[in-house]
Scaffold this active site. Structure first.
Site, mmCIF file in Angstrom:
data_model
loop_
_atom_site.group_PDB
_atom_site.id
_atom_site.type_symbol
_atom_site.label_atom_id
_atom_site.label_comp_id
_atom_site.label_asym_id
_atom_site.label_seq_id
_atom_site.Cartn_x
_atom_site.Cartn_y
_atom_site.Cartn_z
ATOM 1 N N GLY A 1 57.673 33.299 22.646
ATOM 2 C CA GLY A 1 58.694 33.422 23.695
ATOM 3 C C GLY A 1 58.302 34.463 24.727
ATOM 4 O O GLY A 1 57.223 34.420 25.310
ATOM 5 N N GLY A 2 59.216 35.416 24.949
ATOM 6 C CA GLY A 2 58.990 36.457 25.955
ATOM 7 C C GLY A 2 57.752 37.280 25.675
ATOM 8 O O GLY A 2 57.153 37.850 26.589
ATOM 9 N N GLY B 1 27.056 22.590 47.199
ATOM 10 C CA GLY B 1 28.253 23.417 47.435
ATOM 11 C C GLY B 1 28.238 24.679 46.582
ATOM 12 O O GLY B 1 28.773 25.719 46.972
ATOM 13 N N ALA B 2 27.589 24.578 45.433
ATOM 14 C CA ALA B 2 27.547 25.735 44.544
ATOM 15 C C ALA B 2 26.744 26.881 45.179
ATOM 16 O O ALA B 2 27.010 28.054 44.925
ATOM 17 C CB ALA B 2 26.965 25.345 43.192
#
Ligand code: HXC
Length: 508
Positions: free
Chosen positions: A169-170, A404-405
């Site tokens: 949870g939290g 692109g790398a």
């Protein structure tokens, strides 16, 4: 007067016992230390100053008015690690399972506020059962108050979470807002909902370890940045990490004395790159030979191993290293590697940690799995992170920098300050065979072989890029440490500002 002093000592003794001897024994029986034992290991001897030792909850439901423990399940305060200050909070599982009440959250908020105001890192040690069930909405509100402060402190002071027990949870969302999370194997778990709820809702049968153990979160989900075998090892390594980190975004990196010299020549690096361009080699060897005394703290070692991220020092000052690792998937950039490196680059940029990038990347990983998984968006994260970073950026291309790398990996075009290449560098749109097969689609095999040889000769080297000034200098591998050290020393006075904005819109 004497009575009052004795009463204080007695009250302190009771508070230090937390949930009592039996629960402490049970904690030890599970292979875990108590909150106070953990703080003793983390902090320098006698440096811990506790805050709010006597705070109690004010819950009136379920008989809780008669069940109060001083400190209310969390030990808070500050101390030092190798002489440098840090704030801490450590959940005490022996008190209501470390669960969070209103009073408990206010204690955490107090040290969060102090840490932010004073520009000092904060460490949370978690071992807790989530919201205090008896308190209901007060506990939920308490968590949100912690989350709000985590968010405001992000990028201002380093925040680190140690997961040292069950956390649900939290107790998982606050860690997720911090910079680094570390876990302990076999005793710590993180999940939003535990195995019982999973069974009820999805009918899946899964153990706590399979759902949210250290292995899952360090190698699959990437929620955690590292895992250790026990509490002692985890806290000792945390001290090592803290030594690398700035106190805040205003202080710059810490500096430590070093015996390592700037001009250390490493002749072994001249033969690091194999003759066959398709053979892998271990990029970690380069990292370890460049950093002071071979001391490197790796982040996310078990996730996306095709990229290495972590901290080292050069001439005593912290540097963030990002390096493609040809040993895994040929060092290709995929979604996981892009996310991992992007987050690391952003941490460095937040806290003025210079970035050194070692490049050997054949491109982005092709395929439906990657495209359907959002490679474009994840790859863009890394592009964005490097492009927005204003810290000193030193890049060394050791071998491949394709497509692109090439652009993404801290190229000159993304405001790289010093971009060097080894003579073995191959800077091109793609590898020779792939390129020639596209350009000369209808050619014979002999023609393709001839064109491939020509392409390799013309493009698979650093000199075309150097001719255009995209590479500042082609350097000897054995001088890499000296080049990096001199560049970083020069760049220590770098000033670069991005245009004013409320905040950016990084592709999430
Ligand atoms: C009050 C709690 C508690 C809780 C544990 N305890 N969790 N008390 N509130 N949430 C108490 C137990 O009553 C017990 O008290 C002691 O802590 C130790 O717990 P055990 O169950 O005996 O220990 P263990 O078997 O090791 O199991 C640990 C556990 C389990 C896995 C954490 O206790 C558990 O599942 N707790 C509930 C987890 C949960 O669902 N929390 C709410 C999450 S929702 P005694 O007196 O016997 O020692 C949430 C909302 C916030 O957090 C969301 C914000 C986004």
């Amino acid at each position: 007067m004497r009575d009052i002093v004795e009463e204080l000592e007695e009250r302190r003794r009771i508070a230090r016992l937390g949930g009592g001897e039996k629960r402490i024994e049970a904690q030890h029986g599970r292979g875990k230390l108590t909150a106070r034992e953990r703080l003793d290991l983390l902090l320098d001897p006698d440096s811990f100053e506790e805050i709010d030792m006597f705070v109690e909850h004010d819950c009136q439901e379920f008989g809780m008015q008669d069940n109060k423990v001083p400190g209310d399940g969390v030990v808070t305060g500050w101390g030092t690690v190798n002489g440098r200050p840090i704030y801490v909070f450590a959940k005490d599982f022996t008190v209501f399972g470390g669960s969070l009440s209103r009073a408990h959250s206010k204690k955490i908020n107090k040290v969060q506020d102090m840490a932010l105001r004073n520009g000092v890192p904060i460490i949370g040690i978690l071992d807790a059962g989530g919201a205090r069930i008896q308190e209901g909405v007060d506990a939920l509100g308490g968590y949100a108050e912690v989350f709000q402060r985590n968010t405001l402190a992000s990028g201002v002071i380093p925040q680190i979470t140690m997961i040292m027990g069950p956390c649900a949870g939290g107790d998982v969302y606050s860690p997720a807002l911090t910079d680094f999370i570390f876990m302990v194997r076999n005793t710590s778990y993180m999940f939003v909902t535990g195995p019982d709820v999973v069974k009820t809702v999805t009918n899946e049968e899964v153990t706590a370890e399979e759902l949210g153990g250290a292995k899952v979160h360090t190698s699959k989900s990437s929620v955690a940045d590292g895992a250790y075998d026990n509490d002692v090892e985890a806290l000792t390594e945390l001290r090592r990490l803290i030594d690398f980190l700035p106190l805040s975004n205003r202080t710059g990196v810490p500096e430590r004395p070093t015996f390592d010299v700037r001009d250390r020549v490493e002749h072994s690096l001249d033969t690091l790159i194999p003759d066959n361009p398709n053979m892998p080699y271990d990029m970690m060897e380069l990292v370890e030979k460049v950093v002071d005394e071979g001391d490197f703290f790796e982040i996310q070692k078990d996730f996306a191993k095709n990229v290495i991220t972590g901290f080292g020092r050069v001439e005593g000052k912290t540097v963030g290293f990002v390096a493609n690792q040809p040993m895994t998937l040929a060092g290709v950039l995929d979604s996981d590697a892009s996310r991992k490196a992007a987050r690391f680059v952003r941490f460095c940029d937040c806290f003025d940690v210079p970035i050194v990038t070692f490049v050997d990347v054949p491109g982005f990983l092709p395929g439906t799995a990657q495209e359907y998984g959002g490679l474009i968006k994840h790859g863009a994260k890394l592009l964005f992170a490097y492009a927005e970073a204003t810290v000193p950026k030193v890049t060394i291309i050791t071998r491949k920098a394709y497509g692109g790398a090439y652009d993404v990996m801290a190229s000159k075009h993304l405001r790289g300050d010093f971009n060097y290449a080894w003579p073995t560098a191959e800077i091109a749109v793609m590898g020779a065979k792939g390129a020639v097969e596209i350009i000369f689609r209808n050619s014979t095999e002999e023609e393709i072989a001839a064109q491939t040889a020509q392409y390799e000769e013309r493009f698979l080297n650093p000199f075309v890029a150097a001719e255009r000034g995209y590479i500042d200098e082609v350097i000897q591998p054995h001088n890499t440490r000296r080049r990096v050290a001199r560049a970083l020393a020069l760049l220590s006075s770098k000033k670069l500002d991005n245009p004013w904005k409320k905040h950016d819109n990084i592709p999430l």
